[in-house]
Scaffold this motif. Structure first.
Motif, PDB file in Angstrom:
ATOM      1  N   LYS A   1       0.861  -1.179   0.000  1.00  0.00           N
ATOM      2  CA  LYS A   1       0.000   0.000   0.000  1.00  0.00           C
ATOM      3  C   LYS A   1       0.896   1.227   0.000  1.00  0.00           C
ATOM      4  O   LYS A   1       1.647   1.449   0.943  1.00  0.00           O
ATOM      5  CB  LYS A   1      -0.880   0.068   1.244  1.00  0.00           C
ATOM      6  N   PRO A   2       0.851   2.029  -1.059  1.00  0.00           N
ATOM      7  CA  PRO A   2       1.695   3.219  -1.094  1.00  0.00           C
ATOM      8  C   PRO A   2       1.197   4.297  -0.132  1.00  0.00           C
ATOM      9  O   PRO A   2       0.105   4.188   0.415  1.00  0.00           O
ATOM     10  CB  PRO A   2       1.555   3.701  -2.552  1.00  0.00           C
ATOM     11  N   THR A   3       2.017   5.317   0.054  1.00  0.00           N
ATOM     12  CA  THR A   3       1.621   6.482   0.849  1.00  0.00           C
ATOM     13  C   THR A   3       0.354   7.095   0.248  1.00  0.00           C
ATOM     14  O   THR A   3       0.204   7.149  -0.970  1.00  0.00           O
ATOM     15  CB  THR A   3       2.736   7.543   0.805  1.00  0.00           C
ATOM     16  N   TYR A   4      -0.519   7.591   1.123  1.00  0.00           N
ATOM     17  CA  TYR A   4      -1.685   8.321   0.650  1.00  0.00           C
ATOM     18  C   TYR A   4      -1.213   9.496  -0.216  1.00  0.00           C
ATOM     19  O   TYR A   4      -0.393  10.299   0.226  1.00  0.00           O
ATOM     20  CB  TYR A   4      -2.483   8.841   1.849  1.00  0.00           C
ATOM     21  N   GLY A   5      -1.702   9.544  -1.446  1.00  0.00           N
ATOM     22  CA  GLY A   5      -1.281  10.632  -2.342  1.00  0.00           C
ATOM     23  C   GLY A   5      -0.267  10.200  -3.389  1.00  0.00           C
ATOM     24  O   GLY A   5       0.006  10.931  -4.340  1.00  0.00           O
ATOM     25  N   ARG A   6       0.316   9.011  -3.234  1.00  0.00           N
ATOM     26  CA  ARG A   6       1.362   8.559  -4.160  1.00  0.00           C
ATOM     27  C   ARG A   6       0.789   8.113  -5.499  1.00  0.00           C
ATOM     28  O   ARG A   6       1.376   8.336  -6.547  1.00  0.00           O
ATOM     29  CB  ARG A   6       2.139   7.409  -3.486  1.00  0.00           C
ATOM     30  N   VAL A   7      -0.387   7.441  -5.454  1.00  0.00           N
ATOM     31  CA  VAL A   7      -0.992   6.897  -6.672  1.00  0.00           C
ATOM     32  C   VAL A   7      -2.358   7.549  -6.883  1.00  0.00           C
ATOM     33  O   VAL A   7      -3.155   7.647  -5.940  1.00  0.00           O
ATOM     34  CB  VAL A   7      -1.155   5.362  -6.572  1.00  0.00           C
ATOM     35  N   SER A   8      -2.620   7.971  -8.093  1.00  0.00           N
ATOM     36  CA  SER A   8      -3.911   8.587  -8.413  1.00  0.00           C
ATOM     37  C   SER A   8      -5.046   7.599  -8.210  1.00  0.00           C
ATOM     38  O   SER A   8      -4.961   6.440  -8.610  1.00  0.00           O
ATOM     39  CB  SER A   8      -3.909   9.060  -9.861  1.00  0.00           C
ATOM     40  N   ARG A   9      -6.154   8.057  -7.598  1.00  0.00           N
ATOM     41  CA  ARG A   9      -7.331   7.203  -7.438  1.00  0.00           C
ATOM     42  C   ARG A   9      -8.370   7.459  -8.505  1.00  0.00           C
ATOM     43  O   ARG A   9      -9.485   6.951  -8.410  1.00  0.00           O
ATOM     44  CB  ARG A   9      -7.978   7.421  -6.060  1.00  0.00           C
ATOM     45  N   TYR A  10      -8.056   8.255  -9.519  1.00  0.00           N
ATOM     46  CA  TYR A  10      -9.038   8.516 -10.566  1.00  0.00           C
ATOM     47  C   TYR A  10      -9.481   7.183 -11.187  1.00  0.00           C
ATOM     48  O   TYR A  10      -8.656   6.399 -11.637  1.00  0.00           O
ATOM     49  CB  TYR A  10      -8.432   9.418 -11.635  1.00  0.00           C
ATOM     50  N   GLY A  11     -10.773   6.932 -11.174  1.00  0.00           N
ATOM     51  CA  GLY A  11     -11.287   5.680 -11.737  1.00  0.00           C
ATOM     52  C   GLY A  11     -11.363   4.547 -10.736  1.00  0.00           C
ATOM     53  O   GLY A  11     -11.785   3.449 -11.085  1.00  0.00           O
ATOM     54  N   LEU A  12     -10.952   4.800  -9.487  1.00  0.00           N
ATOM     55  CA  LEU A  12     -11.168   3.813  -8.413  1.00  0.00           C
ATOM     56  C   LEU A  12     -12.531   4.109  -7.796  1.00  0.00           C
ATOM     57  O   LEU A  12     -12.804   5.248  -7.427  1.00  0.00           O
ATOM     58  CB  LEU A  12     -10.081   3.942  -7.341  1.00  0.00           C
ATOM     59  N   VAL A  13     -13.389   3.117  -7.699  1.00  0.00           N
ATOM     60  CA  VAL A  13     -14.691   3.324  -7.068  1.00  0.00           C
ATOM     61  C   VAL A  13     -14.445   3.695  -5.612  1.00  0.00           C
ATOM     62  O   VAL A  13     -13.832   2.922  -4.875  1.00  0.00           O
ATOM     63  CB  VAL A  13     -15.567   2.061  -7.182  1.00  0.00           C
ATOM     64  N   ALA A  14     -14.879   4.872  -5.212  1.00  0.00           N
ATOM     65  CA  ALA A  14     -14.528   5.411  -3.898  1.00  0.00           C
ATOM     66  C   ALA A  14     -15.244   4.667  -2.783  1.00  0.00           C
ATOM     67  O   ALA A  14     -16.434   4.402  -2.855  1.00  0.00           O
ATOM     68  CB  ALA A  14     -14.872   6.897  -3.840  1.00  0.00           C
ATOM     69  N   PHE A  15     -14.484   4.319  -1.731  1.00  0.00           N
ATOM     70  CA  PHE A  15     -15.048   3.717  -0.525  1.00  0.00           C
ATOM     71  C   PHE A  15     -14.881   4.752   0.595  1.00  0.00           C
ATOM     72  O   PHE A  15     -15.836   5.392   1.002  1.00  0.00           O
ATOM     73  CB  PHE A  15     -14.357   2.380  -0.274  1.00  0.00           C
ATOM     74  N   ALA A  16     -13.662   4.949   1.089  1.00  0.00           N
ATOM     75  CA  ALA A  16     -13.400   5.961   2.102  1.00  0.00           C
ATOM     76  C   ALA A  16     -12.263   6.837   1.589  1.00  0.00           C
ATOM     77  O   ALA A  16     -11.091   6.459   1.644  1.00  0.00           O
ATOM     78  CB  ALA A  16     -13.027   5.316   3.429  1.00  0.00           C
ATOM     79  N   SER A  17     -12.615   8.007   1.104  1.00  0.00           N
ATOM     80  CA  SER A  17     -11.685   8.795   0.291  1.00  0.00           C
ATOM     81  C   SER A  17     -10.466   9.305   1.040  1.00  0.00           C
ATOM     82  O   SER A  17      -9.458   9.613   0.414  1.00  0.00           O
ATOM     83  CB  SER A  17     -12.422   9.965  -0.346  1.00  0.00           C
ATOM     84  N   SER A  18     -10.518   9.404   2.370  1.00  0.00           N
ATOM     85  CA  SER A  18      -9.324   9.882   3.073  1.00  0.00           C
ATOM     86  C   SER A  18      -8.373   8.726   3.391  1.00  0.00           C
ATOM     87  O   SER A  18      -7.325   8.939   3.992  1.00  0.00           O
ATOM     88  CB  SER A  18      -9.720  10.617   4.364  1.00  0.00           C
ATOM     89  N   LEU A  19      -8.727   7.515   2.980  1.00  0.00           N
ATOM     90  CA  LEU A  19      -7.928   6.329   3.317  1.00  0.00           C
ATOM     91  C   LEU A  19      -7.530   5.487   2.096  1.00  0.00           C
ATOM     92  O   LEU A  19      -6.483   4.849   2.098  1.00  0.00           O
ATOM     93  CB  LEU A  19      -8.721   5.430   4.279  1.00  0.00           C
ATOM     94  N   ASP A  20      -8.370   5.449   1.056  1.00  0.00           N
ATOM     95  CA  ASP A  20      -8.144   4.565  -0.097  1.00  0.00           C
ATOM     96  C   ASP A  20      -6.806   4.819  -0.781  1.00  0.00           C
ATOM     97  O   ASP A  20      -6.440   5.965  -1.019  1.00  0.00           O
ATOM     98  CB  ASP A  20      -9.221   4.795  -1.181  1.00  0.00           C
ATOM     99  N   GLN A  21      -6.093   3.745  -1.116  1.00  0.00           N
ATOM    100  CA  GLN A  21      -4.914   3.828  -1.990  1.00  0.00           C
ATOM    101  C   GLN A  21      -4.892   2.599  -2.886  1.00  0.00           C
ATOM    102  O   GLN A  21      -5.361   1.524  -2.489  1.00  0.00           O
ATOM    103  CB  GLN A  21      -3.616   3.871  -1.194  1.00  0.00           C
TER     104      GLN A  21
END
Lengths: 98, 488
Positions: free
Chosen positions: B192-212
């Motif tokens: 799991k990379p650092t939050y902010g390292r990988v773009s989440r564009y196109g990831l179905v959002a679950f918990a946006s302040s945590l998803d990576q």
């Protein structure tokens, strides 16, 4: 914390979820025991502690106000469960006037 | 072509364009999917035709003498909560069963640009909510090591696919451990990379302040290769950071001499399976033997991380999942007669029990009268968790812990008690709350089930985490083991 089926029903309405009688009972008991476990947070003193909303600091991110291509309307409307001549069809929202 | 399957990419790559074509490699994987997936059930969708077409195109480029892109011909599986253009993306949910996205997630697009070949979409707990893949709206995936056991979750399909040789690498998403925990249970590497390292564009959002989003692979070198391809700023995701991406592969072999490894005592307490404890402590001794300096550190807020996480994740989910209303895409209830029943019945019929439970929990925590006591309190405790990690990282460079408190559990064993299921992520969750990079690497077996070592680093220090993981891996043999199913 005791969650009654009435509280469950109120929260379900806010959540736009139609529940069966059985689901209401199950959720009432499950949410009660989950929240009871979560109550351990009350043991921690947090007065004056800043809340964290994101692990990294995110402030406003701007971009130049330039038009860029977006998805074609047909491709977007094609995803709708029901569509008609480029529009998404939904049940009537306003009451019809007599 | 069976001998091709289950070998890391860095071993395969030198042969490409010489005695091996991309088409042969992709076919070997498709054949293995056909052979094993009836038992493992890792995939929701196999896109064999597109994969073969993509392989042919890559072979043509090789034949023209074009240089090999970094992931040329890697047969990858993608968790089905990442949008894939023209390939159905269900998120493991009936509510998205008919959804065919008109665009690729940025991480998927970057994999394609790097030459990877998409084999299909893997099973997951519905909306990534779960730790066993049993919450899938379609079927449960099985652990390839022992088919009566769960593969972990929520990226259970991705982890099982890599472990069973049904993909050479995979993408997963990790909100509270959903890459690392299934990687641990399936005996593969997951980061799991650092939050902010990988773009989440196109990831179905679950918990946006945590998803990576992050990679799962057979070993650490492959993990670094895939990570390299997906990192970096994306204008489509304002939380993706504009920081230089180091060369992760180049720094792998720097060793661990002088690296300070912290062992938080709280992660070795009650609830930890004794054999897992033993395997992880032995792994720490291996690192020490390689020249790392080991010291005990403290993370006293560990016991508060789990409730904090569930309050925050459910609150964010209740808001994110409001978009599934039966209007513009996905499932729509045929029993709707006005706008309210369109929403409420579509959602009642489309969502499974765990998703409903979490939407309810989140809505409750955000509702009038409870917000201060639950949601705001959780955000404050999140600050305390982060401070604990900050304090640790003043004296050490990485933390070493178990990834999962148990080596595994049986299908059906925890489904009746949601809280028992939540405890499966007790060691991975704090890492998401603090937004840190974390990896799970195989470090042993208990009764035929793999055990994972979790290594956690400072923000944006994936390179350090990978380097320590690589040093450990190279000093041991665990990453070379393949499940009996694949060897048969």
């Amino acid at each position: 914390m005791r969650i009654t089926p009435e509280v469950v029903e109120r929260v379900a309405r806010l959540s736009r979820l139609e529940l069966t009688e059985e689901e209401r009972a199950t959720f009432a008991s499950q949410l009660s025991s989950i929240l009871e476990y979560f109550a351990r947070l009350d043991r921690l003193r947090t007065e004056g502690v800043e809340p964290t909303s994101h692990a990294i600091r995110v402030t406003n991110v701007f971009r130049p106000d330039e038009v860029t291509p977006s998805l074609p309307v047909e491709a977007v409307v094609a995803m709708a469960p029901q569509a008609h001549e480029g529009f998404v069809v939904v049940p009537r929202v306003l009451e019809a006037e007599e | 072509m069976r001998e091709l399957v289950g070998r890391p990419y860095h071993e395969i790559r030198p042969r490409l364009g010489k005695d091996l074509s991309v088409r042969e490699l992709v076919d070997a994987y498709l054949e293995n999917i056909a052979r094993l997936d009836g038992q493992v059930r890792a995939y929701l969708t196999v896109s064999a035709d597109q994969a073969r077409a993509q392989a042919r195109e890559l072979d043509d480029r090789l034949a023209r003498g074009e240089p090999l892109p970094p992931l040329a011909g890697v047969p990858v599986a993608v968790k089905d909560n990442l949008c894939t253009r023209g390939v159905r993306t269900t998120c493991g949910s009936r509510i998205l069963e008919p959804f065919v996205p008109p665009y690729d997630a940025t991480a998927v697009q970057r994999l394609r640009e790097a030459g990877a070949v998409l084999l299909g979409k893997t099973n997951l707990d519905e909306f990534a909510m779960g730790s066993s893949t049993e919450n899938s709206g379609f079927f449960a995936t099985r652990n390839p090591w022992r088919l009566d056991h769960v593969p972990g979750g929520s990226s259970g399909g991705s982890a099982a696919a890599v472990a069973a040789g049904e993909a050479l690498a995979a993408l997963g998403s990790d909100t509270g451990g959903s890459i690392r925990q299934p990687a641990s249970l399936c005996g593969v590497v997951g980061l799991k990379p650092t939050y902010g390292r990988v773009s989440r564009y196109g990831l179905v959002a679950f918990a946006s302040s945590l998803d990576q989003i992050g990679p799962l692979s057979l070993d650490v070198r492959d993990c670094a290769l895939v990570l390299q391809a997906i990192c970096g700023r994306d204008p489509h995701d304002s939380t993706s950071v504009d920081l230089p991406v180091p060369d992760f592969v180049a720094s792998l072999e720097a060793g661990v001499r002088g690296v300070r490894v912290g062992v938080p005592a709280e992660f070795f307490g009650e609830g930890l399976q004794p054999e897992v404890r033993q395997a992880v402590l032995e792994a720490v001794r291996v690192l020490e033997g390689l020249g790392a300096r080991v010291e005990e550190v403290a993370l006293p807020t560990l016991e508060y991380a789990l409730p904090t996480y569930y309050l925050i994740a459910c609150a964010e989910a209740s808001s994110n999942l409001a978009r599934y209303d039966g209007v513009a895409y996905g499932y729509r209830s045929p029993r709707a007669h006005d706008l309210y029943t369109l929403y409420a019945r579509t959602r009642a019929e489309g969502f499974g029990p765990e998703v409903k439970r979490r939407i309810m929990l989140g809505t409750f925590a955000l509702s009038e009268g409870y917000y201060e006591g639950f949601y705001k309190k959780a955000q404050q405790v999140r600050t305390l968790v982060r401070r604990d990690f900050d304090r640790c990282f003043q004296t050490v460079d990485v933390l070493a812990t178990p990834t999962s408190p148990v080596a595994g559990f049986r299908l059906g064993e925890r489904t009746a008690d949601p809280l028992q299921m939540y405890l499966a992520d007790v060691y991975t969750i704090p890492v998401n709350l603090a937004g840190l990079p974390g990896i799970s690497v195989p470090c042993g077996f208990v009764e035929g089930l793999p055990v994972g070592l979790q290594l956690v680093g400072r923000p944006f220090e994936e390179a350090t985490v990978l380097r320590v993981a690589y040093a450990y891996e190279q000093a041991t043999e665990w990453h070379r083991h393949r499940c009996p199913l694949l060897r048969a």
